[in-house]
Design a protein around this motif. Structure first.
Motif, PDB file in Angstrom:
ATOM      1  N   GLU A 153       0.836  -1.214   0.000  1.00 40.00           N
ATOM      2  CA  GLU A 153       0.000   0.000   0.000  1.00 40.00           C
ATOM      3  C   GLU A 153       0.869   1.262   0.000  1.00 40.00           C
ATOM      4  O   GLU A 153       0.556   2.234  -0.677  1.00 40.00           O
ATOM      5  CB  GLU A 153      -0.942   0.002   1.203  1.00 40.00           C
ATOM      6  CG  GLU A 153      -2.061  -1.001   1.071  1.00 40.00           C
ATOM      7  CD  GLU A 153      -2.937  -1.113   2.307  1.00 40.00           C
ATOM      8  OE1 GLU A 153      -2.580  -0.541   3.368  1.00 40.00           O
ATOM      9  OE2 GLU A 153      -3.976  -1.776   2.226  1.00 40.00           O
ATOM     10  N   TYR A 165      -9.454 -10.857   1.806  1.00 38.97           N
ATOM     11  CA  TYR A 165      -9.345  -9.519   1.220  1.00 38.97           C
ATOM     12  C   TYR A 165     -10.417  -8.580   1.763  1.00 38.97           C
ATOM     13  O   TYR A 165     -10.139  -7.407   2.022  1.00 38.97           O
ATOM     14  CB  TYR A 165      -9.416  -9.582  -0.303  1.00 38.97           C
ATOM     15  CG  TYR A 165      -8.232 -10.272  -0.933  1.00 38.97           C
ATOM     16  CD1 TYR A 165      -6.926  -9.929  -0.583  1.00 38.97           C
ATOM     17  CD2 TYR A 165      -8.415 -11.266  -1.881  1.00 38.97           C
ATOM     18  CE1 TYR A 165      -5.850 -10.568  -1.161  1.00 38.97           C
ATOM     19  CE2 TYR A 165      -7.328 -11.903  -2.472  1.00 38.97           C
ATOM     20  CZ  TYR A 165      -6.049 -11.551  -2.103  1.00 38.97           C
ATOM     21  OH  TYR A 165      -4.976 -12.178  -2.675  1.00 38.97           O
ATOM     22  N   LYS A 222      -9.416  -1.508  -3.000  1.00 36.77           N
ATOM     23  CA  LYS A 222      -9.322  -0.889  -1.692  1.00 36.77           C
ATOM     24  C   LYS A 222      -8.905   0.564  -1.910  1.00 36.77           C
ATOM     25  O   LYS A 222      -7.858   0.831  -2.521  1.00 36.77           O
ATOM     26  CB  LYS A 222      -8.289  -1.601  -0.813  1.00 36.77           C
ATOM     27  CG  LYS A 222      -8.160  -0.982   0.573  1.00 36.77           C
ATOM     28  CD  LYS A 222      -7.188  -1.756   1.444  1.00 36.77           C
ATOM     29  CE  LYS A 222      -7.106  -1.154   2.846  1.00 36.77           C
ATOM     30  NZ  LYS A 222      -6.178  -1.917   3.698  1.00 36.77           N
ATOM     31  N   GLY A 228     -10.135  -4.810   3.907  1.00 34.30           N
ATOM     32  CA  GLY A 228     -10.679  -3.556   3.399  1.00 34.30           C
ATOM     33  C   GLY A 228     -10.962  -3.514   1.907  1.00 34.30           C
ATOM     34  O   GLY A 228     -11.338  -2.461   1.384  1.00 34.30           O
ATOM     35  N   PHE A 229     -10.805  -4.618   1.200  1.00 25.03           N
ATOM     36  CA  PHE A 229     -11.117  -4.668  -0.225  1.00 25.03           C
ATOM     37  C   PHE A 229     -12.599  -4.980  -0.405  1.00 25.03           C
ATOM     38  O   PHE A 229     -13.210  -5.662   0.429  1.00 25.03           O
ATOM     39  CB  PHE A 229     -10.299  -5.759  -0.929  1.00 25.03           C
ATOM     40  CG  PHE A 229      -8.851  -5.416  -1.102  1.00 25.03           C
ATOM     41  CD1 PHE A 229      -8.388  -4.849  -2.273  1.00 25.03           C
ATOM     42  CD2 PHE A 229      -7.941  -5.671  -0.078  1.00 25.03           C
ATOM     43  CE1 PHE A 229      -7.042  -4.536  -2.429  1.00 25.03           C
ATOM     44  CE2 PHE A 229      -6.598  -5.363  -0.228  1.00 25.03           C
ATOM     45  CZ  PHE A 229      -6.148  -4.794  -1.412  1.00 25.03           C
TER      46      PHE A 229
END
Length: 169
Positions: free
Chosen positions: A114, A139, A166, A143-144
């Motif tokens: 990230e 995932y 995300k 937060g996806f």
């Protein structure tokens, strides 16, 4: 007993042998997850593995690994297939003994990817096979969310790759 924290770092060309061994482990563990067959990976020569190792130092892509002592235990990579779609998370794997929230390996690998992603955009995408519900749930926990976009999976057994995204900011 407290576990030591694995080292999280990007790969280099000279890591090619460890990159190869971890990739073969990944393909044996979850063959449907990596758009490559074990047989194909086993047939590749040193020059290809050196290029794969160098992904951690190549502009526009990254290759991050988790290492516990001498043992390579996880990987996540990223690259930009095209400017319109932005960064894509690929090659997600953590060795079975190191999976789970209590170990934190996957979260630390994802944080590194990230951080790389933010150089290129504000969102990270991935594709996951529809027949891999464990990965989809993993995932989602990180937060996806599913976008509704799909594409055909190019290897046997076919099926669909589901796109997830995300937002990072």
């Amino acid at each position: 007993m407290r576990h030591r924290e694995p080292t999280i770092r990007t790969t280099r060309e000279e890591d090619w042998q460890q990159v190869r061994e971890l990739r073969l482990e990944m393909l044996r563990d979850t063959p449907i997850a990596f758009a490559e067959t074990l047989e194909h990976a086993e047939s590749l020569g040193e020059a290809v593995w050196r290029l794969r190792g160098a992904r951690g130092t190549t502009p526009g892509q990254t290759s991050v690994v988790a290492i516990d002592g001498e043992r390579w235990i996880g990987h996540m990579g990223g690259y930009i297939p095209d400017a319109a779609s932005g960064p894509l998370l690929v090659g997600v794997y953590v060795s079975p003994a190191y999976r789970g929230d209590s170990r934190g390996v996957s979260r630390r690998l994802l944080e590194a990817v990230e951080e790389w992603t933010l150089e290129f955009g504000d969102a990270l995408r991935l594709e996951v096979h529809e027949a891999n519900p464990r990965a989809i749930a993993f995932y989602e926990k990180l937060g996806f969310s599913l976008t509704g976009h799909t594409r055909a999976y190019e290897l046997e057994p076919g099926g669909l790759e589901l796109e997830m995204i995300k937002r990072l900011r």
